[in-house]
Enzyme design. Structure first.
Site, PDB file in Angstrom:
ATOM      1  N   THR A 296       0.824  -1.213   0.000  1.00 49.42           N
ATOM      2  CA  THR A 296       0.000   0.000   0.000  1.00 49.42           C
ATOM      3  C   THR A 296       0.856   1.261   0.000  1.00 49.42           C
ATOM      4  OG1 THR A 296      -0.113  -0.435   2.349  1.00 49.42           O
ATOM      5  CG2 THR A 296      -2.101  -0.872   1.081  1.00 49.42           C
TER       6      THR A 296
ATOM      7  N   PHE B 231      -8.156   4.780   3.120  1.00 52.61           N
ATOM      8  CA  PHE B 231      -7.774   3.982   4.285  1.00 52.61           C
ATOM      9  C   PHE B 231      -8.962   3.213   4.857  1.00 52.61           C
ATOM     10  CE2 PHE B 231      -4.459   7.282   4.213  1.00 52.61           C
ATOM     11  CZ  PHE B 231      -3.328   6.475   4.246  1.00 52.61           C
TER      12      PHE B 231
ATOM     13  N   CYS C 297      -7.913   1.644   8.488  1.00 52.94           N
ATOM     14  CA  CYS C 297      -6.490   1.284   8.530  1.00 52.94           C
ATOM     15  C   CYS C 297      -5.855   1.682   9.857  1.00 52.94           C
ATOM     16  CB  CYS C 297      -5.761   1.974   7.385  1.00 52.94           C
ATOM     17  SG  CYS C 297      -4.006   1.618   7.383  1.00 52.94           S
TER      18      CYS C 297
HETATM   19  C1  HEM Z   1      -0.788   4.233   1.964  1.00 56.38           C
HETATM   20  C2  HEM Z   1      -0.773   3.226   2.791  1.00 56.38           C
HETATM   21  C3  HEM Z   1      -1.952   2.408   3.243  1.00 56.38           C
HETATM   22  C4  HEM Z   1      -3.202   2.309   2.700  1.00 56.38           C
HETATM   23  C5  HEM Z   1      -3.745   3.013   1.460  1.00 56.38           C
HETATM   24  C6  HEM Z   1      -3.961   1.395   3.537  1.00 56.38           C
HETATM   25  C7  HEM Z   1      -5.295   1.053   3.311  1.00 56.38           C
HETATM   26  C8  HEM Z   1      -6.041   0.251   4.165  1.00 56.38           C
HETATM   27  C9  HEM Z   1      -7.448  -0.051   3.995  1.00 56.38           C
HETATM   28  C10 HEM Z   1      -8.320   0.438   2.825  1.00 56.38           C
HETATM   29  C11 HEM Z   1      -7.823  -0.830   5.004  1.00 56.38           C
HETATM   30  C12 HEM Z   1      -9.231  -1.405   5.216  1.00 56.38           C
HETATM   31  C13 HEM Z   1      -9.352  -2.727   4.532  1.00 56.38           C
HETATM   32  C14 HEM Z   1     -10.731  -3.331   4.601  1.00 56.38           C
HETATM   33  O1  HEM Z   1     -11.708  -2.664   4.937  1.00 56.38           O
HETATM   34  O2  HEM Z   1     -10.800  -4.519   4.273  1.00 56.38           O
HETATM   35  C15 HEM Z   1      -6.657  -1.052   5.833  1.00 56.38           C
HETATM   36  C16 HEM Z   1      -6.650  -1.829   6.973  1.00 56.38           C
HETATM   37  C17 HEM Z   1      -5.503  -2.130   7.648  1.00 56.38           C
HETATM   38  N1  HEM Z   1      -4.239  -1.613   7.461  1.00 56.38           N
HETATM   39 FE1  HEM Z   1      -3.714  -0.244   6.099  1.00 56.38          FE
HETATM   40  N2  HEM Z   1      -3.138   0.945   4.528  1.00 56.38           N
HETATM   41  C18 HEM Z   1      -1.924   1.546   4.392  1.00 56.38           C
HETATM   42  C19 HEM Z   1      -0.801   1.367   5.197  1.00 56.38           C
HETATM   43  C20 HEM Z   1      -0.750   0.494   6.263  1.00 56.38           C
HETATM   44  C21 HEM Z   1       0.417   0.264   7.096  1.00 56.38           C
HETATM   45  C22 HEM Z   1       1.752   0.962   6.905  1.00 56.38           C
HETATM   46  C23 HEM Z   1       0.069  -0.682   8.009  1.00 56.38           C
HETATM   47  C24 HEM Z   1       0.881  -1.293   9.100  1.00 56.38           C
HETATM   48  C25 HEM Z   1       2.050  -0.947   9.457  1.00 56.38           C
HETATM   49  C26 HEM Z   1      -1.319  -1.028   7.762  1.00 56.38           C
HETATM   50  C27 HEM Z   1      -2.028  -1.959   8.497  1.00 56.38           C
HETATM   51  C28 HEM Z   1      -3.389  -2.187   8.350  1.00 56.38           C
HETATM   52  C29 HEM Z   1      -4.120  -3.128   9.177  1.00 56.38           C
HETATM   53  C30 HEM Z   1      -3.551  -3.988  10.286  1.00 56.38           C
HETATM   54  C31 HEM Z   1      -5.448  -3.092   8.747  1.00 56.38           C
HETATM   55  C32 HEM Z   1      -6.618  -3.870   9.302  1.00 56.38           C
HETATM   56  C33 HEM Z   1      -7.284  -3.060  10.344  1.00 56.38           C
HETATM   57  C34 HEM Z   1      -8.460  -3.785  10.963  1.00 56.38           C
HETATM   58  O3  HEM Z   1      -9.249  -4.380  10.233  1.00 56.38           O
HETATM   59  O4  HEM Z   1      -8.560  -3.696  12.161  1.00 56.38           O
HETATM   60  N3  HEM Z   1      -1.774  -0.291   6.718  1.00 56.38           N
HETATM   61  N4  HEM Z   1      -5.578  -0.365   5.306  1.00 56.38           N
END
Ligand code: HEM
Ligand SMILES: Cc1cc2nc3c(=O)[nH]c(=O)nc-3n(C[C@H](O)[C@H](O)[C@H](O)COP(=O)(O)OP(=O)(O)OC[C@H]3O[C@@H](n4cnc5c(N)ncnc54)[C@H](O)[C@@H]3O)c2cc1C
Ligand SMILES: Cc1cc2nc3c(=O)[nH]c(=O)nc-3n(C[C@H](O)[C@H](O)[C@H](O)COP(=O)(O)O)c2cc1C
Length: 1062
Positions: free
Chosen positions: A270, A400, A407
């Site tokens: 991402t 996000f 996220c």
């Molecule tokens: C530009 C960077 C990023 C984008 C665009 C992004 C985008 C997203 C999105 C759209 C979701 C929701 C997914 C869903 O609804 O199924 C999500 C969840 C998540 N992201 Fe990110 N992410 C980014 C960076 C990161 C980073 C750097 C980490 C960890 C170091 C991370 C860890 C997570 C985790 C653990 C979830 C799940 C949260 C949950 O369901 O409780 N993400 N992210």
């Protein structure tokens, strides 16, 4: 009453699975949204999924009281590695709550702020690498950003060094993760029976191996920390040593390992994709890049970026927000209805059953014109400034995700991207290896740009010109594709340094630049050659600078865009003091308002900022016959002045600067040049459309993998000269068609030097054989003959140059073919010829018909030679090359976006009026095909009027017996033909102009209804059509021609787009 949810046609058992592109599902989802509108449903192997893409619907399904994340599809498969880790846990799974509560604070802004120096450690590794590799290195930014993102997460969250920058290839972990995520996505779309076959093919074994390796690493990190605890309170420490405040439970070792892997999965692609998209958008929008750079320079100067600086970089934040708006790297997410309910969209209400899966298409949400305006497709960070971002309604910007399952790594990603990008832009000038590159996408669980390569030149350092070819097609033609785009640019040898800079899309300016660089040695100069962009901020002052550049719709060529933007915005009035320069412009006077716009601008601004003009600006008009002659005149004048100013002199020896050594007289068959697969399309069909008169053809091509095109785009083709003409040249020089030669050149050249190449390959692919001879060419021919008679003939040609050479398009070859007494070496002959140019053809299809194929509609140019000097007809290079292709042939091609205005209106209900003649119907056919597909799928489409000129219904009424007839029957389009040789069958109208006069009332009505207008064809046709429209205004409004023209310009602003073919 609720509305039915549309669905594409299905195939028994597998439903709509085949509607989805295997490599880039997002393309299909977006095309289906274009076809079916804001909501549609798919049957995925019996499981029904609803996809929504408008703001209204996304806002409804983002209500957490009615909808909840449910892990399905590809994400469900990812559980094979990370089980109920944070990202993939189902809402009812207890481990999610425990991990969420423990880790939320650890990912909070303050905690992340404390990771700044660790992030910098990783970011510096990237900076160091780019510095060490130097300005010529070709960088895959996606690879290096992946290294940064992976290493940063591992180091910051678990104090573990993955050391990805220490390997040349991507680290094994990253490769396995990519493979795992790709295969997880594929598994979700395979029926069980197909899955079984995949198992047999070893896919399952590899999948399991990938899982084992990654799990092994995570387990190793956990156990190593347990045996060697460290003092740091990082995420791993929190997971190992804290308890959930709500339940008092701690995380199991398995859950810890799963969450470590989750961070690596969720956080690396991402963020790295985001940085790669950001580089792409900035390089394609030089003005935005300049603004951002100015802010970074102002805030940081020479010192390292600190956390406190972030707040002083609002434009950087706006660029990041805008990047994620246009390219959300996690493009789709799934949610589920908690109860039976209805959701309201633009057209009305739709019913959803409890448990219904709804997928959110974030890319289309982020382009909803209702929220983001009509320019939603444009990269415009300004929309995020001054409250623009904050003023958008909830859920309008969702890269996000949202709510409780949004996220967790958002602050981490934000800080990482800010730090890395600010540092890169502070230290490097970035440029695209292929300046005409347009976005292609690679998709696994996330999306990122595909095939994007850049160069990074340290901002501190001397001039370093780069002579990358105007078109990637020209680079792809060379045998050694690693050499693509490089660079025999720097001077070597003796003499006064001379710098030749070009801005060129189709190769003319580049060829002229090469000519000057090539001849420089003979005049006592030592030439370097490069694109204008490669001289950005570093215009040389230790020798004359010659600029050769084109304009496109008043804008610079792709490889001059950043330079011109820099030049326009110079702050220091003395920036170019000490520069001595000359400009030659390549233009076309058909673009009346912007003829020579960029060369004129360069010439004036160089003078304004202190440069000293050496000669008056030269100006060539590709629309008139004396284009090459004008260049020769400019060049002759230039050398005269340069010799005087720099006290150099022309070498007496007239030895050719290009030498040809025959290494094989033709006994060994030359090996064909290898072609770069990335640029090869495959011909599917090639058929004649006409029955009489000049031949027109319909050619269908399968696009190179991953390449996409919109209705209205062009395709650029690198053609080959007709074999017939190559044979004639070989015969004239008495050489075998299998002769192999090695070329060596004193100056820079676009010919393949220093390696054995078949002479016919050079003659076929590298040079134009039919350009009219220039007076300079005539001079050389005159010197090369021993016959008085021939000399007199050539003198005569010189005297009546315009009528005898230009108007008749008499080429060097035609002259020497008929005059065997002209003793010219093949080297000198090749040196006189311009390099082969690419030809452009409008795409005549729509991706809604077939996203992987395009069609073109080509007029084949075959006519008695205007010179009358040969018995054989003149064959246009590009059109005859295309005409000769048969199904299965590969063709070098690149899709080029047309001007923004020349696309079907975003809203399918906007009426459209189209004017064209002959093969000018090409883009219109694509527009109509697009509307036909939308209408078939149940969307409301606006009226389409097509004014079309041709000879007669029998001879060349293109597509009238096939698609066009069908679209007329379906009521998609109303055709108003004008038959020049059968006007009795077109209500007395001979030309389109007459038909416009006759049907003026319908055109006016369409205008009042908000129609968009399009014209396509030759410059003459376009002029005639515009005149007829102006005449309509004159008559209706009872005003004179001048006022009517002014009115026309005013009322058609933004609503009238023209595409000119010559
Ligand atoms: C530009 C960077 C990023 C984008 C665009 C992004 C985008 C997203 C999105 C759209 C979701 C929701 C997914 C869903 O609804 O199924 C999500 C969840 C998540 N992201 Fe990110 N992410 C980014 C960076 C990161 C980073 C750097 C980490 C960890 C170091 C991370 C860890 C997570 C985790 C653990 C979830 C799940 C949260 C949950 O369901 O409780 N993400 N992210
Ligand atoms: C944006 C754009 C879109 C285009 N879309 C299309 C399209 O959809 N369909 C299409 O058919 N074309 C299209 N064209 C035109 C196309 O690119 C080529 O220009 C056209 O096919 C002719 O190229 P050629 O290589 O066959 O001829 P060339 O080898 O380039 O020869 C053309 C040159 O030869 C000269 N010439 C013409 N007749 C003779 C003669 N009898 N004797 C000697 N010289 C002669 C002409 O003046 C011209 O300078 C488009 C052009 C542009 C710029
Ligand atoms: C789509 C398109 C737009 C153009 N716009 C302009 C223009 O605004 N002004 C101009 O002088 N020439 C214009 N031209 C003509 C080109 O600048 C001219 O053909 C030039 O020789 C191309 O040089 P190159 O081969 O180095 O790219 C345009 C050509 C095309 C195909």
């Amino acid at each position: 009453m609720t509305l039915p949810i549309p669905q594409p046609p299905t195939i028994p058992f597998i439903g709509n699975v085949t509607s989805i592109d295997r490599e880039v599902p997002l393309y299909s989802f977006r095309l289906m949204a274009k076809t079916y509108g804001e909501i549609y449903q798919l049957n995925m192997l019996g499981r029904f999924v609803v996809i929504v893409s408008s703001y209204d619907l996304v806002n409804e399904v983002s209500d957490e009281t009615r909808f909840q994340k449910r892990v399905t599809g590809g994400l469900l498969q990812v559980r094979n590695l990370v089980g109920d880790g944070l990202f993939t846990a189902q809402p009812e799974e207890e481990n999610w709550g425990i991990a969420h509560r423990l880790l939320m604070p650890a990912f909070g802004t303050l905690a992340v702020k404390n990771m700044m120096e660790e992030m910098r450690d990783i970011s510096n590794q990237l900076l160091l690498k780019w510095e060490r590799f130097g300005p010529d290195a070709i960088i895959d930014p996606s690879d290096d950003f992946t290294r940064v993102a992976l290493d940063a997460i591992a180091y910051c969250s678990m104090s573990y060094r993955l050391n990805s920058f220490y390997t040349d290839t991507q680290p094994e972990f990253a490769i396995r993760m990519g493979d795992f995520l790709g295969e997880s996505g594929h598994r979700a779309n395979r029926p069980q029976i197909v899955q079984a076959v995949a198992n047999i093919r070893g896919k399952q074994v590899k999948y399991e191996e990938d899982i084992r390796m990654m799990r092994g690493l995570a387990d190793q990190i956990v156990s190593s920390r347990k045996t060697h605890p460290i003092k740091k309170h990082d995420l791993l420490d929190i997971m190992l040593n804290s308890t959930d405040p709500k339940t008092g439970q701690s995380m199991s070792e398995e859950s810890i390992a799963q969450n470590l892997l989750t961070f690596l999965i969720a956080g690396h692609e991402t963020s790295s994709g985001m940085m790669t998209f950001m580089v792409y958008f900035l390089l394609k929008n030089p003005e935005k890049l300049r603004k951002l750079r100015a802010q970074i320079d102002e805030v940081l100067g020479d010192r390292e970026v600190q956390y406190e600086d972030f707040a002083k970089l609002p434009y950087l934040i706006a660029v990041m927000r805008e990047t994620l708006r246009l390219a959300a790297t996690a493009p789709m997410r799934a949610t589920t209805a908690l109860e039976d309910c209805t959701i309201r969209g633009n057209r009305g209400e739709y019913a959803l059953k409890k448990g219904q899966s709804v997928v959110i298409n974030t890319w289309d949400l982020h382009r909803d014109p209702k929220i983001w305006g009509e320019d939603a497709d444009e990269f415009r960070p300004e929309r995020m400034l001054d409250g623009g971002f904050e003023g958008k309604p909830n859920n309008a910007w969702q890269p996000f995700g949202f709510g409780v399952r949004g996220c967790i790594g958002r602050a981490f990603a934000w800080q990482e991207v800010t730090l890395v990008m600010a540092s890169i832009l502070q230290k490097f000038d970035l440029s695209l290896v292929d300046p005409s590159y347009t976005l292609q996408i690679k998709q696994t669980l996330t999306v990122k740009p595909k095939g994007l390569y850049i160069r990074a030149s340290p901002r501190k350092g001397g001039v370093h010109l780069q002579a990358t070819p105007a078109s990637a097609l020209m680079a792809g033609r060379d045998e050694d594709s690693a050499d693509a785009g490089v660079v025999r640019s720097q001077a070597h040898g003796e003499g006064v340094p001379l710098y030749v800079l070009y801005g060129s899309n189709t190769g003319t300016s580049e060829a002229f630049a090469q000519r000057i660089a090539n001849e420089a040695g003979a005049y006592g100069f030592n030439a370097s050659i490069g694109t204008l962009d490669s001289a950005l901020g570093k215009v040389p002052k230790d020798g004359p600078v010659v600029i050769i550049t084109a304009s496109y719709e008043g804008e610079p060529a792709d490889n001059a865009a950043r330079f011109v933007d820099w030049l326009i915005h110079l702050q220091n009035n003395n920036e170019l003091t000490g520069v001595r320069y000359a400009v030659f412009g390549c233009g076309n006077s058909d673009w009346t308002a912007t003829f020579q716009k960029i060369p004129t601008l360069c010439d004036e601004l160089f003078a304004k900022y202190g440069g000293k003009r050496l000669v008056e600006r030269g100006s060539g008009d590709a629309g008139s016959g004396d284009f090459f002659q004008k260049f020769d005149e400019f060049e002759a004048g230039l050398w005269g002045v340069l010799e005087k100013e720099y006290s150099t002199s022309r070498s007496e020896s007239i030895a050719p600067t290009l030498e040809v050594k025959t290494v094989d007289g033709g006994k060994e068959r030359a090996k064909a040049l290898r072609q770069d697969d990335a640029l090869l399309g495959r011909v599917v069909e090639n058929r004649v459309l006409t029955k009489e008169g000049p031949v027109k053809r319909h050619i269908e091509v399968e696009l190179p993998e991953g390449v996409t095109a919109k209705a209205g785009d062009y395709v650029a083709i690198l053609p080959q000269n007709p074999i017939r003409d190559v044979r004639r040249v070989l015969a004239r020089f008495n050489m075998s068609n299998e002769a192999e030669v090695i070329l060596s050149s004193v100056g820079p050249t676009s010919l393949p030097v220093g390696k054995p190449v078949s002479l016919s390959v050079i003659l076929q692919g590298y040079v134009e054989l039919s350009q009219p001879a220039t007076t300079k060419d005539l001079g050389m021919l005159s010197q090369a003959t021993s016959s008085d008679n021939t000399r007199a003939y050539i003198e005569e040609l010189k005297k009546n140059y315009n009528e005898a050479v230009q108007a008749k398009r008499l080429s060097v070859f035609q002259i020497i073919e008929n005059r065997p007494d002209i003793d010219l070496s093949i080297g000198t002959f090749l040196q006189m010829l311009p390099s082969m140019r690419v030809r452009q053809y409008s795409i005549s299809s729509s991706p809604l018909w077939n996203p992987a194929h395009i069609t073109v509609t080509v007029s084949v140019l075959e006519a008695p030679a205007l010179s009358g000097s040969t018995s054989v007809p003149f064959l246009g290079v590009g059109s005859n090359y295309l005409a000769g292709l048969t199904a299965g042939d590969r063709v070098q091609m690149a899709v080029r976006p047309s001007a923004a205005a020349f696309h079907p209106p975003e809203n399918p209900s906007t009426p459209v009026v189209m004017f064209c003649a002959g093969s000018g119907i090409a883009p219109m056919r694509g527009f109509i095909q697009e509307r036909a597909a939308q209408k078939k799928s149940g969307r409301e489409v606006g009226e389409m009027l097509l004014f079309f000129g041709c000879r007669s219904p029998k001879a060349d009424y293109l597509y009238s017996d096939t698609d066009l007839a069908e679209w007329v029957r379906e009521g998609v389009v109303d055709v108003r033909p004008a038959f020049s040789r059968a006007s009795e069958e077109s209500e007395g109208c001979r030309y389109v102009q007459h038909r416009i006069q006759k049907d003026a009332a319908d055109i006016r009505a369409a205008y009042i209804n908000g129609a968009s207008f399009f014209t396509c064809g030759s410059a003459n046709v376009a002029k005639g059509i515009k005149a007829a429209l102006v005449d309509m205004i004159m008559k209706h409004e009872k005003v004179d021609a001048e006022e009517a023209t002014m009115k026309f310009e005013k009322i058609t602003k933004g609503r009238y787009a023209t595409d000119i073919f010559d």
